[in-house]
Design an enzyme around this catalytic site. Structure first.
Site, PDB file in Angstrom:
ATOM      1  CG  ASN A 160      -0.344  -0.305   2.497  1.00  0.00           C
ATOM      2  OD1 ASN A 160       0.728  -0.872   2.574  1.00  0.00           O
ATOM      3  ND2 ASN A 160      -1.004   0.077   3.575  1.00  0.00           N
ATOM      4  CG  ASP A 253       4.480  -4.072   6.163  1.00  0.00           C
ATOM      5  OD1 ASP A 253       4.903  -4.347   7.293  1.00  0.00           O
ATOM      6  OD2 ASP A 253       4.233  -2.896   5.788  1.00  0.00           O
ATOM      7  CD  GLU A 277       2.966  -5.907  10.547  1.00  0.00           C
ATOM      8  OE1 GLU A 277       3.669  -5.407  11.433  1.00  0.00           O
ATOM      9  OE2 GLU A 277       2.686  -5.298   9.487  1.00  0.00           O
TER      10      GLU A 277
END
EC number: 3.2.1.1
Length: 483
Positions: A160, A253, A277
């Protein structure tokens, strides 16, 4: 309080009674009769021990092969390349490495500020050709070494928040934003060029994912262009990393920054091992994510309960509570530390050094897929004990879980074993005194020992499997039968 829990995957039931007692007073190692049950005198533990190499249960262990701000800069791939064979011998079957692509901070970047997804240390940009970790060639050598040692390499993927582009006028924010990524502005590879239309908001979407990082450069995953470059097309980041670089899987992530369908589509397109995560201590939230995406998650529920039980509340009964490994043992990646939790020792998101090995004893004997943190393994005060626990994880740690006893200071858990595998009994002692606990093992008339060598106390079980086991103060032991 005496408690007995039997856990079969997701099922927890109260069952048969047993006798269990211990003393809060220090144990005299010369006392053959602590508590209520007569014991055999202490004997050396090693002679007659099982050869744990004969009990391979197929579990495996992941090594987090970095820490925050690793040194030396530009040499990390070669540094860990030299450790691969030793990790393989210790039972590691996967290594998780940091984001390999060039970040805005160039040679200082830990990779979590991705600029050019296709620059793995081969383009001169952001002031450096190699990444903080090294060159593209050195990364390839590392992956080849891992594969030669039957270890998979897991890529850390940041999908992102982008960083390091050029400044351009953004009509959707009515100001200049750092959203221009091309050959001259943070994307020297020329692959996956981006501008303000590819970030939120844009002409097709006003979606706000609530990201805490670089909100002006949060990729719009709903766009076909972004999807093609990230995972759909043959030329995508995912296919390049897997098919050309040689990565075997993914650590996603900060998945709070994009929707679960993104991960599912990525996995449907390229496959491989994957773990997310999702930084949330609520096991229900973590389990919902497993169900939505089909991938594993880091078991923050277990991490925080270990922190509470060993550090914050000094109460081992917390370890009876809901954790992800109970319902999803194959999807729960357990851990005691990572690069974020250890970044600032003054924060409350870490398990103290004095309790770290007890936490490892827990995750390396319970179901789940355990992760070892690089700095913990490299700690010479921990390494030999960790290696033994890793060996136990890959051998005796199998079968159903049964909590034989728990109170504030003591936690006794049994793995039932499977077939010819005898299983184990974990005893964590959070008090300052050596303790002994009378339990029923299921091993009748068997000499047993602590396979972690924290104690040499080695008794024989009775006709009904009853025995007293020992754990030193502020420590643990892991018992199983001898030959």
């Amino acid at each position: 309080m005496k408690k007995r829990l039997l856990i079969f995957g997701a099922m927890i039931s109260m069952g048969l009674g047993f006798n269990a007692c211990s003393s809060d007073d220090p144990v005299d190692p010369n006392d053959d009769n602590p508590g209520q049950t007569p014991e055999v005198p202490e004997t050396p533990a090693a002679p007659g021990a099982l050869n744990l190499a004969d009990y391979n249960n197929g579990s495996g262990i992941m090594m987090q092969a970095f820490y925050w701000d690793v040194e030396p800069r530009h040499q990390w791939w070669t540094t860990i390349d030299e450790k691969i064979a030793g990790w393989a011998d210790a039972g590691v079957n996967r290594i998780w490495i940091p984001p390999a692509s060039k970040g805005q901070s160039g040679g200082y970047s830990m990779g979590y500020d991705p600029s050019d997804y296709f620059d793995l240390g081969e383009y001169m940009q952001h002031g450096t050709l190699p990444t903080r970790f090294g060159t593209r060639e050195e990364l390839g050598d590392l992956i080849n070494t891992a594969h030669a040692n039957n270890i998979e390499v897991i890529a850390d993927i940041v999908l992102n928040h982008n960083s390091g582009g050029g400044l351009e006028w953004n009509p959707y924010r009515e100001k200049d934003t750092w959203t221009l990524f091309d050959e001259e502005h943070g994307n020297a590879s020329g692959k996956f060029n981006r501008n303000y239309e590819n970030f939120y908001p844009n002409s097709t979407s006003q979606y706000d994912d609530g990201s805490l990082f670089y909100e002006e450069t949060n990729l719009d995953h709903n766009q076909e262009y972004v999807q093609n470059w990230l995972w759909k097309a043959d030329y995508s980041v995912a296919n390049y990393y897997k098919n050309e670089v040689g990565f075997d899987g993914w650590r996603f992530d900060y998945v709070l920054g994009f929707e679960p369908w993104v991960v599912k589509e990525w996995m449907d397109a390229v496959g491989g091992y994957a773990v997310a995560e999702l930084w949330d201590g609520n096991p229900n939230v973590l389990e919902d994510y497993i169900e939505e995406t089909g991938i594993a998650v880091f078991d923050f529920a277990t991490f925080y309960k270990l922190d509470e039980a060993l550090d914050r509340n000094d109460d081992l009964t917390i370890l009876e509570r809901h954790m992800v490994w109970q319902n999803y043992p194959e999807k729960a990646v357990t851990f005691t530390a990572n690069h974020d939790t250890e970044k600032d020792p003054n924060e409350h998101n870490n398990i103290s050094v004095e309790n770290k090995m007890k936490a490892y004893a827990f995750i390396l004997t319970h179901p789940g897929y355990p992760t070892i943190f690089y700095l913990d393994y490299e700690n010479q005060n921990f390494q030999e004990d960790l290696k033994q626990l890793m060996l136990i994880n890959n051998s005796l740690a199998t079968g159903d879980v049964e909590i034989l006893y728990v109170d504030n200071d003591e936690y006794v858990m049994k793995r039932s074993g499977d077939g010819t595998n005898p299983g184990l009994i974990l005893y964590i002692n959070n008090s300052s005194n050596t303790k002994r606990r009378n339990i029923t093992t299921g091993w009748n008339n068997k000499k047993i020992m602590d396979y972690t060598y924290q104690t040499s106390y080695s008794p024989v079980t009775g006709d009904n499997g009853g025995v007293s086991i020992e754990a030193p103060g502020n420590s643990y032991s892991v018992y199983s039968i001898m030959e």
